[in-house]
Design an enzyme around this catalytic site. Structure first.
Site, short mmCIF file in Angstrom:
data_model
loop_
_atom_site.label_atom_id
_atom_site.label_comp_id
_atom_site.label_asym_id
_atom_site.label_seq_id
_atom_site.Cartn_x
_atom_site.Cartn_y
_atom_site.Cartn_z
N TYR A 132 -46.53 36.74 -12.33
CA TYR A 132 -46.31 36.87 -13.77
C TYR A 132 -46.04 38.31 -14.18
O TYR A 132 -45.38 38.56 -15.19
CB TYR A 132 -47.47 36.24 -14.55
N HIS B 114 -53.53 31.84 -15.94
CA HIS B 114 -52.93 31.64 -14.63
C HIS B 114 -53.80 32.16 -13.48
O HIS B 114 -53.35 32.24 -12.35
CB HIS B 114 -51.53 32.28 -14.58
#
Lengths: 711, 711
Positions: free
Chosen positions: B254, B411
């Site tokens: 990410y 996440h």
């Protein structure tokens, strides 16, 4: 008297007529007259220079180490095994380095090593760890390795011959080579006289030694067997071990291995006795065998791994470097071979290597042409064959292989009508190869593992039909060796490539045919693989057709419900005991599809069956106490209660994913509506749609003129 | 008032001071004044030429297709999803092709597409297939994709701006961009104002649109949030989303994704308002973030796949191409970045790309330097960190990663003190990454699969300790987010690289430390990985420490007897329900070894435990009805009934096999005699032998001056 027999008789006369050979050293891969040119070539031609650099660096490493000739003790992969292997490579590398540099230190090292062997060899008994079912050697656990050792060593000796004083030469020959040949031809006579790859190494070792140390009797035994009657020996082996297409019955892995002694001995014969025209023997059989070896690779250079194969073996292996060099330089200078040479990235430092490096430098290379072809098996070409269908470029090629041969002797698998599919530089439907961790001593000394017999050889380990959970010929190799599959049809058209074969002996009362095609349709970029497996029997049987696959299942027309908390084995014998059953369910209307994602490309197997079938998902690994089995998985079409069955699959190769860009295209199949219209022993008629367009596909078994009809 | 606050205030004043921006087009990655030089550069510099060729070929492909703006309907990977993605890429590619070629056909295509969107956009309701737990978009299933779409599209619009007549421009801006910004800042205000990567895309989309279509208000909202108070928006995101080391808390996958909007918006700001000195903000934070992204890759270019990562993502991805280009051209011209550029094999057709291509052509490239380093987590750098230990060259590198960070938001995985080991260009002890087949519609529309939660996030899926078959924080992300692991020690010496970290909150009453080192000893070529995992609790627990591995087991000191006919699951929850137990046995004297063969190299894990342990062999795949789980396997040290436990492993990287030459060397480990001498909360003292030589290894937790003692 046919041509072949005449030639053999002529050869025999020629041999008898000679009592000794012109003695000049070196005279095998490098010959005395060429040394000057080779030395020059090393600085002129990059490929030759690079190849020599590697040899010289090995030789330089070798001479820094003390002479180490340990008493033989360890099995394959063990310390003494590896040391003796290293020694023969050092002998050859130092021999080459001596000839190329003229520096006597390399010759001195070879001399010291050989003198040490000469003083020790006769004290060694048969190797203490003899390999199960194989004749023991003295240096190694099996005599085969001793033969190989000699083939390398005698070349090294030939290279440094003139640098060793006569007295020391006598010591080496008397203490090492003569007793070794005695061991090979007397103690190992049974192996020596076989028609088998071990025997090829034996005759090459003895014959080459005969030429180099001037013993015509050795050569005679090598060419005609110890009885000197031509029933055994080199020429009988060329006659019987290869098919007319140059296929060696044990399969590509052993073909490659068997080739080296054939070629290097041929080269030696040709140098010492050019009148024998050995490279012309049996219509240039050896050249054909090299070409066939190359055609038995996928575009990534790996040999198709059927039968007892160690996977990952490529045409970069030493045997094929020798093979391609000799084929190009001594038999037929096909510019396509230079493409393979460039992929090998090396040549043998030899007369042949010089010629090749010069031609590569002159830009003569043409791309190697992978062909769709049928390669027959058996000495007369009547024992079935291998069908290879190819579509696409050398960079991105679809390759389908159907195995419909004889058993392939001791290294054969029970895999009549097996199918392999490679694409996109990876395996899609793989062959397991052999159950073996070669050279890893903790894995049974690097030898074949018990699972080679209990798993890898069994029919269920392959992408072909198993009847009643029993392998072909009930796993009896002797019975399997009696008969071969039959090639029904082969075709290589631009848009349709087909192989059809039958096997009627593997199961009593069961007739099987497999007809496999690569069909290019205008709606799609890649060819479709169309596979029709038909089985007919006198009574009802269980029919299992697995597709062992690589990649991951991403889609299916069926809701596959895997077993959640418990796994059981698929069966109890013939390899079934090694399989975990992960899921099982009936296939509604006997048709469906599965999609795999493998190496960023999708493969959808659309299938239909004539009689009711279940779909099973399988993974390998049960009854494997020592973790010898590799991860493998399959989906399998399985039916019970029918006498006849037809499995029809259309495998579409489509789309792509890109994990870097995170893009996906063409993930759904364009094929649909598979139907089996009629299926009988004379004719099978099926249909399917591609992007909605209907295709009819008909197999007419009795009509070779119109065997496949597509419309 | 500290420096940062002053800067923010200054920025805010600057923004307020402006009512409109100098309007020149293009003005983002390519600027008007540079177009001539870029056009010339394309024919001068190979890297630029090659990069443009790809863009132009895409653009040429695009303009041949009819304008296709379908009504949004499909989830990720589906047809309308992919078409709208393709459209924004086509808009950008055609914009570049127009500027480089001057050919109006490209601009006309962009205009036609945008006019079509402008006439349709306002009719579309929220996307019918909204992604679970995410705000829906209008063009795509989640608003995030709409933001991304706008970031690309506005660049394309900027590139063709001058080729579109004012009336049509007005149509596009009124019908598409203005309502899109309204949707982003009003309907999606909650997302827009988050401190989160989705919000970064949102603010970049809105801010860039503001500059290009001259709406200062958009820019203000982008920089400071919709409330324009600086609590949200771009600057707050830079402040809070990155640690002082430039680490983005969700992890590398990410981080890469988040970086692109940060950078491209920064570049836009810098072009329109250079006085803001945005690249200098927070001590060149953005440059640091790019450098850290690169350091978070292994030498094959893949990002370390911890947390929710799609595996196989490399620094070749578009985000890092932008990142590296901007970092080099606009922030700091480090010649090591050119090495990465060359591996990426492309540059952005932009002012930055021109500079880079020129410098590459001028031979300024230096090899990228992979570092052993500690990367702190958290806005102030106090939330633990990632320790990366490296040894060897960029061609053959050992890399050990210890994850001792905060949870990493939504996440994040429950993997405190997780260990990853890469070597020889492959994973040895991998991270599973996320359970997701990105963009593959048949796999839940390409979204995270249910197994992401039930398996991939769970502690047992990682190479770290699971206590009592329960994940860290009982799998509660909110609780996990409250605390972070703690870095105890970090060292980077020539022969000893160490990271030590503690985690005391993941399990109530359980204190864990992991101290991992790469130690180079003179007896061996490769560094040893020495890992000491210590756990201390107030009562007895079950302690499970798995090592998920790649490769195949080839040897062990234990006779591992796998279950033959039946497999059961390891447990019932927290990921244990997905694991098959393949073998289990007690470890005599609590010490032993296992050897793996992976990518032709051996890895021997020598282990010892303080209290009695069992060794278990595991494979993944239970409770997986849809075949969503990938093949994975582990060996696990497991103990019950002790309060404290110390797991001590010495992993040796050794030997090699060559399947082409069929050679093996160094297959046995040189390490032996592992002993745990003392193990307490203040000090752990262990010993082992390497080729018979005794090594003592001591960890002194209370002594930072002498934390590790080796003798």
């Amino acid at each position: 008297m046919n041509y072949l027999k005449k030639l053999v008789m002529g050869l025999i006369c020629l041999i008898f007529g000679l009592s000794a050979y012109a003695q000049q050293h070196p005279s095998i891969m490098l010959t005395k007259d060429n040394i000057g040119a080779l030395r020059k070539g090393i600085s002129t031609y990059p490929l030759l220079g690079k190849s020599y650099k590697k040899i010289k660096s090995e030789a330089d490493k070798a001479i820094k180490e003390p002479v180490n000739v340990p008493v033989p003790k360890d099995a394959g992969g063990g310390a003494t095994h590896e040391q003796h292997k290293k020694n023969y490579l050092n002998i050859l590398n130092c021999g080459i380095a001596y000839q190329m540099s003229g520096d006597k230190k390399y010759a001195a090292y070879v001399e010291a090593l050989l003198l040490k062997y000469a003083s020790e060899y006769q004290k060694w008994p048969l190797h203490p760890k003899r390999k199960e079912g194989h004749q023991g050697g003295r240096i190694f656990w099996q005599s085969l390795n001793d033969f190989v050792w000699q083939v390398y060593t005698i070349q090294g000796y030939d290279l440094v011959y003139e640098a060793i004083a006569p007295a020391q030469r006598q010591q080496i020959e008397k203490g090492l080579f003569v007793p070794a040949v005695k061991f090979f031809t007397e103690d190992c006579a049974e192996t020596f006289n076989k028609i088998h790859n071990h025997a090829t190494w034996a005759v090459a070792a003895v014959g080459m030694t005969g030429y180099v140390i001037n013993k015509p009797e050795y050569v005679e035994m090598a060419l005609k067997g110890t009885a000197k009657d031509g029933k055994a020996g080199y020429l009988a082996q060329i006659d019987q071990l290869f098919s007319p297409d140059g296929y060696y019955t044990e399969g590509p892995y052993y073909q490659r291995y068997a080739l080296l002694p054939f070629l290097i001995f041929a080269k030696t014969i040709n140098n010492y006795q050019p009148a024998l025209k050995i490279f012309q023997y049996r219509k240039q059989l050896l050249a054909k065998a090299i070409e066939t070896s190359l055609q038995l690779t996928y575009t990534d250079g790996t040999f198709f791994p059927f039968n007892d194969a160690v996977k990952g073996k490529t045409y970069e292996s030493a045997e094929l470097v020798y093979g391609v060099d000799i084929a190009y330089a001594d038999i037929k200078s096909q510019p396509e071979l230079l493409d393979i040479v460039q992929k090998q990235g090396q040549v043998i430092i030899s007369d042949a290597g010089l010629k090749i490096a010069a031609d590569v430098a002159a830009g003569k290379t043409k791309p190697f042409v992978y062909k769709t072809l049928l390669i027959t098996d058996g000495a007369t070409g009547k024992d079935g064959g291998i069908g290879i269908l190819r579509a696409g470029t050398n960079e991105d090629q679809q390759a389908v292989l159907i195995k419909a041969t004889s058993q392939g002797m001791g290294h054969g698998h029970f895999d009549r009508l097996n199918l392999l599919y490679d694409d996109n530089n990876v395996e899609v439907f793989p062959d397991y190869g052999s159950a073996r961790f070669i050279n890893i001593e903790s894995k049974k000394g690097g030898d074949y593992l018990p699972e080679n017999k209990s798993w890898a050889k069994q029919t269920i380990a392959h992408n072909t039909l198993t009847v009643d959970e029993t392998s072909n010929f009930k796993g009896n190799a002797d019975r399997a060796q009696q008969t071969a599959a039959e090639i029904l049809y082969f075709k290589d058209d631009q848009d349709l490539k087909v192989i059809s074969a039958a096997e009627n002996n593997a199961y009593p009362g069961v007739k099987m045919t497999r007809t496999t095609a690569l069909l290019k349709v205008e709606e799609l970029q890649k060819s479709l693989m169309i596979d029709v497996f038909r089985v007919d029997a006198d009574k009802a049987h269980q029919y299992d057709l697995p597709f062992w696959y690589k990649g991951h299942l991403t889609d299916s027309s069926l809701q596959l419900k895997s077993f959640a908390d418990q796994l059981k084995t698929l069966g109890t014998q013939y390899g079934y005991q090694h399989i975990w059953l992960n899921a099982e369910q009936a296939v509604p209307e006997q048709t469906g599809y599965l999609t795999l994602l493998n190496n960023k490309r999708f493969y959808t197997v659309n299938f239909a069956a004539q009689s009711p079938v279940n779909l099973k998902l399988l993974t390998l690994g049960a009854h494997d106490p020592d973790q010898n089995l590799l991860e493998s998985k399959a989906f399998m079409l399985s039916s019970t209660g029918s006498k006849t069955q037809t499995f029809f699959t259309v495998t579409e190769t489509h789309g792509s994913t890109n994990t870097v860009d995170e893009t996906t295209s063409g993930s759904s199949s364009s094929v649909s509506d598979l139907k089996i219209i009629t299926a009988g022993p004379e004719q099978i008629s099926v249909s399917f749609k591609v992007k909605g367009k209907l295709y009819h596909y008909q197999i007419n078994f009795k009509n070779k003129e119109n065997f496949i009809k597509v419309n």
